[in-house]
Design a protein around this motif. Sequence first.
Motif, PDB file in Angstrom:
ATOM      1  N   HIS A  39       0.839  -1.212   0.000  1.00 28.52           N
ATOM      2  CA  HIS A  39       0.000   0.000   0.000  1.00 28.52           C
ATOM      3  C   HIS A  39       0.869   1.255   0.000  1.00 28.52           C
ATOM      4  O   HIS A  39       0.548   2.259  -0.647  1.00 28.52           O
ATOM      5  N   LYS A  40       1.994   1.187   0.703  1.00 25.81           N
ATOM      6  CA  LYS A  40       2.889   2.335   0.813  1.00 25.81           C
ATOM      7  C   LYS A  40       3.408   2.770  -0.556  1.00 25.81           C
ATOM      8  O   LYS A  40       3.705   3.956  -0.767  1.00 25.81           O
ATOM      9  N   LYS A  41       3.492   1.820  -1.482  1.00 24.67           N
ATOM     10  CA  LYS A  41       4.005   2.142  -2.819  1.00 24.67           C
ATOM     11  C   LYS A  41       3.112   3.136  -3.555  1.00 24.67           C
ATOM     12  O   LYS A  41       3.557   3.791  -4.497  1.00 24.67           O
ATOM     13  N   LEU A  42       1.850   3.221  -3.137  1.00 26.56           N
ATOM     14  CA  LEU A  42       0.907   4.097  -3.828  1.00 26.56           C
ATOM     15  C   LEU A  42       0.382   5.218  -2.928  1.00 26.56           C
ATOM     16  O   LEU A  42      -0.659   5.804  -3.215  1.00 26.56           O
ATOM     17  N   GLN A  43       1.105   5.526  -1.869  1.00 29.08           N
ATOM     18  CA  GLN A  43       0.648   6.598  -0.981  1.00 29.08           C
ATOM     19  C   GLN A  43       0.568   7.944  -1.694  1.00 29.08           C
ATOM     20  O   GLN A  43      -0.358   8.726  -1.461  1.00 29.08           O
ATOM     21  N   GLU A  44       1.523   8.216  -2.566  1.00 28.59           N
ATOM     22  CA  GLU A  44       1.482   9.488  -3.291  1.00 28.59           C
ATOM     23  C   GLU A  44       0.286   9.536  -4.235  1.00 28.59           C
ATOM     24  O   GLU A  44      -0.336  10.592  -4.404  1.00 28.59           O
ATOM     25  N   ALA A  45      -0.040   8.417  -4.846  1.00 26.83           N
ATOM     26  CA  ALA A  45      -1.230   8.369  -5.702  1.00 26.83           C
ATOM     27  C   ALA A  45      -2.488   8.576  -4.878  1.00 26.83           C
ATOM     28  O   ALA A  45      -3.432   9.251  -5.313  1.00 26.83           O
ATOM     29  N   GLU A  46      -2.517   8.010  -3.689  1.00 28.24           N
ATOM     30  CA  GLU A  46      -3.660   8.172  -2.799  1.00 28.24           C
ATOM     31  C   GLU A  46      -3.845   9.635  -2.408  1.00 28.24           C
ATOM     32  O   GLU A  46      -4.962  10.163  -2.408  1.00 28.24           O
ATOM     33  N   ARG A  47      -2.739  10.314  -2.112  1.00 24.40           N
ATOM     34  CA  ARG A  47      -2.818  11.743  -1.771  1.00 24.40           C
ATOM     35  C   ARG A  47      -3.275  12.566  -2.968  1.00 24.40           C
ATOM     36  O   ARG A  47      -4.051  13.526  -2.820  1.00 24.40           O
ATOM     37  N   ALA A  48      -2.798  12.193  -4.149  1.00 25.01           N
ATOM     38  CA  ALA A  48      -3.213  12.917  -5.351  1.00 25.01           C
ATOM     39  C   ALA A  48      -4.701  12.735  -5.612  1.00 25.01           C
ATOM     40  O   ALA A  48      -5.400  13.691  -5.993  1.00 25.01           O
ATOM     41  N   ALA A  49      -5.213  11.522  -5.409  1.00 26.78           N
ATOM     42  CA  ALA A  49      -6.641  11.281  -5.590  1.00 26.78           C
ATOM     43  C   ALA A  49      -7.459  12.074  -4.573  1.00 26.78           C
ATOM     44  O   ALA A  49      -8.534  12.604  -4.893  1.00 26.78           O
ATOM     45  N   ALA A  50      -6.963  12.173  -3.345  1.00 25.57           N
ATOM     46  CA  ALA A  50      -7.651  12.983  -2.321  1.00 25.57           C
ATOM     47  C   ALA A  50      -7.675  14.461  -2.729  1.00 25.57           C
ATOM     48  O   ALA A  50      -8.647  15.169  -2.474  1.00 25.57           O
ATOM     49  N   HIS A  51      -6.600  14.912  -3.389  1.00 23.53           N
ATOM     50  CA  HIS A  51      -6.571  16.293  -3.883  1.00 23.53           C
ATOM     51  C   HIS A  51      -7.650  16.498  -4.949  1.00 23.53           C
ATOM     52  O   HIS A  51      -8.331  17.537  -4.962  1.00 23.53           O
ATOM     53  N   VAL A  52      -7.824  15.517  -5.825  1.00 23.72           N
ATOM     54  CA  VAL A  52      -8.880  15.595  -6.835  1.00 23.72           C
ATOM     55  C   VAL A  52     -10.252  15.680  -6.157  1.00 23.72           C
ATOM     56  O   VAL A  52     -11.114  16.466  -6.564  1.00 23.72           O
ATOM     57  N   ALA A  53     -10.444  14.875  -5.114  1.00 18.54           N
ATOM     58  CA  ALA A  53     -11.707  14.938  -4.377  1.00 18.54           C
ATOM     59  C   ALA A  53     -11.930  16.333  -3.806  1.00 18.54           C
ATOM     60  O   ALA A  53     -13.058  16.855  -3.820  1.00 18.54           O
ATOM     61  N   GLY A  54     -10.869  16.956  -3.310  1.00 23.87           N
ATOM     62  CA  GLY A  54     -10.983  18.322  -2.799  1.00 23.87           C
ATOM     63  C   GLY A  54     -11.369  19.309  -3.885  1.00 23.87           C
ATOM     64  O   GLY A  54     -12.162  20.238  -3.651  1.00 23.87           O
ATOM     65  N   LEU A  55     -10.825  19.122  -5.090  1.00 27.02           N
ATOM     66  CA  LEU A  55     -11.197  19.986  -6.215  1.00 27.02           C
ATOM     67  C   LEU A  55     -12.681  19.819  -6.559  1.00 27.02           C
ATOM     68  O   LEU A  55     -13.373  20.799  -6.868  1.00 27.02           O
ATOM     69  N   VAL A  56     -13.151  18.590  -6.523  1.00 25.00           N
ATOM     70  CA  VAL A  56     -14.563  18.319  -6.796  1.00 25.00           C
ATOM     71  C   VAL A  56     -15.444  19.033  -5.773  1.00 25.00           C
ATOM     72  O   VAL A  56     -16.458  19.661  -6.126  1.00 25.00           O
ATOM     73  N   TYR A  57     -15.057  18.949  -4.517  1.00 25.91           N
ATOM     74  CA  TYR A  57     -15.842  19.603  -3.466  1.00 25.91           C
ATOM     75  C   TYR A  57     -15.827  21.122  -3.627  1.00 25.91           C
ATOM     76  O   TYR A  57     -16.868  21.788  -3.526  1.00 25.91           O
TER      77      TYR A  57
ATOM     78  N   VAL B 267      -0.369  16.911 -14.097  1.00 27.21           N
ATOM     79  CA  VAL B 267      -0.108  15.552 -13.605  1.00 27.21           C
ATOM     80  C   VAL B 267       0.225  15.646 -12.120  1.00 27.21           C
ATOM     81  O   VAL B 267       1.222  16.256 -11.738  1.00 27.21           O
ATOM     82  N   LEU B 268      -0.605  15.032 -11.297  1.00 30.34           N
ATOM     83  CA  LEU B 268      -0.423  15.076  -9.846  1.00 30.34           C
ATOM     84  C   LEU B 268       0.358  13.874  -9.322  1.00 30.34           C
ATOM     85  O   LEU B 268       0.912  13.920  -8.224  1.00 30.34           O
ATOM     86  N   TYR B 269       0.378  12.807 -10.103  1.00 26.24           N
ATOM     87  CA  TYR B 269       1.119  11.597  -9.706  1.00 26.24           C
ATOM     88  C   TYR B 269       1.512  10.848 -10.965  1.00 26.24           C
ATOM     89  O   TYR B 269       0.738  10.763 -11.925  1.00 26.24           O
ATOM     90  N   ASP B 270       2.721  10.286 -10.948  1.00 22.26           N
ATOM     91  CA  ASP B 270       3.212   9.479 -12.058  1.00 22.26           C
ATOM     92  C   ASP B 270       4.121   8.409 -11.471  1.00 22.26           C
ATOM     93  O   ASP B 270       5.186   8.712 -10.920  1.00 22.26           O
ATOM     94  N   GLY B 271       3.700   7.162 -11.536  1.00 23.22           N
ATOM     95  CA  GLY B 271       4.504   6.096 -10.950  1.00 23.22           C
ATOM     96  C   GLY B 271       4.190   4.759 -11.591  1.00 23.22           C
ATOM     97  O   GLY B 271       3.201   4.606 -12.313  1.00 23.22           O
ATOM     98  N   ALA B 272       5.028   3.769 -11.298  1.00 22.51           N
ATOM     99  CA  ALA B 272       4.844   2.434 -11.878  1.00 22.51           C
ATOM    100  C   ALA B 272       5.253   1.353 -10.881  1.00 22.51           C
ATOM    101  O   ALA B 272       6.174   0.571 -11.128  1.00 22.51           O
ATOM    102  N   PRO B 273       4.576   1.281  -9.733  1.00 24.15           N
ATOM    103  CA  PRO B 273       4.920   0.218  -8.780  1.00 24.15           C
ATOM    104  C   PRO B 273       4.537  -1.153  -9.333  1.00 24.15           C
ATOM    105  O   PRO B 273       3.489  -1.312  -9.962  1.00 24.15           O
ATOM    106  N   TYR B 274       5.417  -2.100  -9.131  1.00 17.48           N
ATOM    107  CA  TYR B 274       5.177  -3.485  -9.538  1.00 17.48           C
ATOM    108  C   TYR B 274       4.865  -3.607 -11.025  1.00 17.48           C
ATOM    109  O   TYR B 274       4.040  -4.421 -11.441  1.00 17.48           O
ATOM    110  N   GLY B 275       5.503  -2.761 -11.841  1.00 20.37           N
ATOM    111  CA  GLY B 275       5.434  -2.923 -13.283  1.00 20.37           C
ATOM    112  C   GLY B 275       4.165  -2.446 -13.952  1.00 20.37           C
ATOM    113  O   GLY B 275       3.940  -2.732 -15.129  1.00 20.37           O
ATOM    114  N   VAL B 276       3.325  -1.705 -13.229  1.00 23.14           N
ATOM    115  CA  VAL B 276       2.092  -1.159 -13.799  1.00 23.14           C
ATOM    116  C   VAL B 276       2.135   0.362 -13.699  1.00 23.14           C
ATOM    117  O   VAL B 276       2.387   0.900 -12.621  1.00 23.14           O
ATOM    118  N   ALA B 277       1.905   1.051 -14.831  1.00 29.95           N
ATOM    119  CA  ALA B 277       2.019   2.512 -14.860  1.00 29.95           C
ATOM    120  C   ALA B 277       0.682   3.162 -14.532  1.00 29.95           C
ATOM    121  O   ALA B 277      -0.350   2.837 -15.131  1.00 29.95           O
TER     122      ALA B 277
END
Length: 264
Positions: free
Chosen positions: A24-42, A245-255
């Motif tokens: 889960h830690k591998k995608l913490q930055e993606a999780e924060r970026a998604a939360a930022h999108v939720a804030g924009l929606v609100y 682009v708020l997040y760009d990563g490829a944990p475990y071979g998936v972009a």
Amino acid sequence: MSIVLGAFLPHAPLLLPTADPAHHKKLQEAERAAAHVAGLVYAAHVDAIILFNPHAVSVGNTFTFNQSPTVLGRFEELGDLSTTVLASGAPELAHRLKERLEPRFPVATNIPPSVNYGMGIPMLAFQKLPQQPRWLEISARRSTVADHQRFGTSLQSELINAQHRIAVIATGDITSGLSEAAPQGKIQGATSLRLGWTAAVKRNALADFILGLSGEQVEAMAACGVWSVAQLLGTFNSLQTKVEVLYDGAPYGVAYQVITWLPA
């Protein structure tokens, strides 16, 4: 103008709260970026979110609108028997859009008892908002990338003067197969696809890039996000947007990426 923002979000199983903490830690930055999108929606006072889910049920190979009044996300297919997410649906909007697009595209509606991870995982980022938007899921279908983009463009013509404030979200992977750690192992051409996608986003030319991909390429590289992003970009056809682009990563071979499109 009723389309107030667009976003591309991952639906990685590693984002589930029950995922192994080390993974889960591998995608913490993606999780924060998604939360930022939720804030924009609100902040944008969005009334409804249209989410393009490439893994949603397509009834008879149609673009299928989820007409359920309540959207329940469950994750048993991923081995998670405890996590759920619940939100209001948008059945009236689903019915109206389906009726308007029916003369031009193969479309249908359904009322599934729950939605899968392709919608449920992105919904998790929004569940803490003090005011929840309604959700409308639309499927992909077995067709061309261009057909998905044309569908989005036709959808734009129905949304642009709508009374409600709409956010449009695409969900999916850019590509799998970047390394042997990916579920399908290493896939030839995956790295090239990721590099081309990233360069196109920087030029705000992603639509042109994905239109150059064949359905066979998309399926071979498990690039499910191509279908949903084609639909999303159609809804922004001819509109001036600012892309970030708020997040760009490829944990475990998936972009994965988290991207926003805001009307300029």
